[in-house]
Scaffold this active site. Structure first.
Site, PDB file in Angstrom:
ATOM      1  CD  GLU A   2      -4.420  -3.842  -5.293  1.00 52.96           C
ATOM      2  OE1 GLU A   2      -4.431  -3.677  -4.063  1.00 52.96           O
ATOM      3  OE2 GLU A   2      -5.337  -3.475  -6.038  1.00 52.96           O
ATOM      4  CB  SER A  17      -9.848  -4.739   0.235  1.00 52.22           C
ATOM      5  OG  SER A  17      -9.011  -5.783   0.646  1.00 52.22           O
TER       6      SER A  17
END
Length: 523
Positions: free
Chosen positions: A326, A214
């Protein structure tokens, strides 16, 4: 008396050897460290090592400075302060028990038994949207990978207002006429520290791979692109995140002035006079601007996409990918049920004249199809497209292999709630959610007590961790008893390793949707 002493000497020697094993010591550039030894794994660990001066006082909003030397032996047996942050993400469980602006520390895990050769090194950057995170998190623990014959490092870097604040006065103060991006500069300083000191831990300073998830993956991309770091690394792993376009320094400075006017009496001096807690609390107030990475002219001298198009990024092997879900479909459909009618309405509202094309690429003729397409569309807009763009250009211009993956293994039910209540709840998401691959990739499922991990989960983790370990060692994830992973290079067919219970290499089937999103981003 002499006889007693002679009998006592062997016992003293045994005690000294035992102490040395349990409390290993190394000497680095700033002094001597004492770590801890885990007899069950054969790994030495050194926690809370300062890699820069505390960024406090006049060093608040300054580039990190080299750490001070110390005398005696520094006990590196516990995690140091976590960076200043609010409690934002429930899945972040820190092992550090204090929080401070003084946060620039790192942790090292290394095999206790020397192999006689220098070991490859992994430096891992945590995620958290640049507003949360800490290198002490158990899911980032470096011991499992270290057992595979490498040195692993986790670091702390400044977050939020402390790591990414921009202001005209800061730009004027800087010898590089730049402000912001301090968190990225912290990462660069940590990599430089590793380069200078990792040999003392058995590591090879010429074999450093950086990795992260991330915001950590965005950070890896940033370091690959920056002139400050790209010549220091041998490889890079990005898990869900990659830059394509940055906010300008001028826009960042405008936010900084607005923030200073609201919370610092209109001046940089006023903000510096605030305590770290007061400053952090100010960022949580209504209408407080949020600060992120900017095109500062120093860490980033060009837009990321221009660096990549020009082939000016680090020419190193890259392993990069994302998760199959996601974010959930509700990130696109909102509170509406995922019916074809509601989905088509949302598409028309969002994409207007391009709606027909979007519905062709992300069809929704049944509820199941809507869930799948809305999940893909929301995930693409959130983080997948940018990661794809980085991978695509890296493969075209770096001259080095790019290994792409999609992680598809969903988490099992929670231990405390194995059978969620039925009823009029929206259909569940399908696939692997954001950040769910971390424990798998780093071999740390056992640390996470929330989920009822199965034998299949441990099988997936072993596969993914071995891919990562092989890549860190050789720049190639392939190895014994693993499905063959073909690299992508300029002009080659695009393949993804679908990492799941049945891990397999698959040809790209979603290229058209990324190319379409590419066109939209250029409008």
């Amino acid at each position: 008396m002499k006889t007693i002493l002679l009998f006592a000497l062997p016992a003293l020697l045994i005690l000294n050897v035992a102490f040395a094993q349990q409390h290993p010591q190394v000497t680095i550039s700033n002094g001597r460290l004492q770590g801890t030894f885990n007899a069950a794994t054969g790994i030495n660990s050194y926690k809370g090592i300062p890699y820069a001066l505390p960024p406090v006082g006049n060093l608040r909003w300054a580039a990190p400075q080299p750490p001070a030397n110390w005398t005696g032996v520094l006990k590196a047996n516990h995690f140091s302060h976590m960076p200043m942050q609010k409690r934002i993400y429930s899945d972040m469980i820190f092992r550090a028990d204090t929080m401070s602006e003084d946060c620039l520390y790192l942790n090292v895990w290394t095999p206790a038994k020397s192999t006689g050769t220098k070991l490859p090194v992994l430096v891992y950057f945590y995620g958290g949207g640049y507003v949360a995170g800490d290198g002490s998190e158990a899911r980032y623990d470096g011991e499992s990978l270290a057992q595979k014959g490498m040195v692993t490092v986790t670091i702390n870097y400044r977050l939020g207002i402390f790591g990414f604040f921009t202001h005209p006065e800061l730009t004027q103060e800087s010898p590089h006429h730049a402000s912001g991006n301090y968190g990225l500069l912290d990462q660069n300083a940590a990599v430089r520290w590793v380069k200078a000191n990792i040999a003392a831990f058995g590591g090879d300073p010429g074999k450093i791979t950086i990795a992260g998830e991330s915001a950590g993956s965005f950070s890896v991309c940033a370091q690959v692109l920056s002139t400050l770091t790209r010549n220091l690394i041998a490889g890079a792993i990005g898990e869900s995140g990659g830059f394509s376009k940055l906010t300008s320094l001028a826009e960042g400075e405008r936010k900084g002035v607005s923030f200073a006017n609201k919370f610092g009496g209109g001046s940089l001096a006023g903000l510096r006079a605030l305590s770290a807690q007061q400053l952090l609390d100010s960022t949580a107030k209504p209408f407080a601007p949020r600060f992120g990475v900017v095109l500062d002219g120093y860490f980033f001298d060009k837009q990321p996409i221009d660096i990549l198009k020009g082939g000016e990024e680090a020419h190193v092997p890259v392993l990069v990918g994302w998760n199959s879900a996601e974010v959930p479909y509700q990130a696109f459909t909102g509170d509406d049920m995922p019916t074809p009618e509601n989905y088509a309405k949302k598409i028309k509202q969002r994409y207007g004249a391009d709606s027909t094309t979007v519905l062709q690429l992300f069809p929704g003729t049944t509820q199941d199809e809507v869930i799948k397409s809305a999940t893909a569309l929301a995930s693409d807009n959130f983080i997948v497209y940018g990661t794809w763009k980085w991978a695509d250009l890296q493969a075209k211009t770096s001259g080095k292999p790019v290994y792409r993956y999609v992680f598809s293994c969903p988490r099992p039910p929670e231990v405390a709630n194995p059978n969620p209540p039925a009823g009029k709840l929206p259909p569940p998401m399908v696939g692997a959610s954001h950040a769910s691959e971390i424990e798998f990739a780093l071999g740390n499922l056992s640390y996470d007590k929330v989920y009822a991990w199965t034998a299949d989960d441990y099988k997936v983790s072993a596969t993914m961790e071995n891919y990562f370990a092989n890549f860190i060692k050789t720049g190639n994830p392939n190895g014994k008893d693993l499905p063959i992973w073909k690299a992508n290079t300029n002009g080659s067919a695009v393949n993804y390793m679908n990492i799941d219970v049945n891990t397999r290499l698959e040809p790209e089937s979603e290229g058209a949707r990324f190319l379409f999103l590419d066109k939209l981003n250029k409008k």
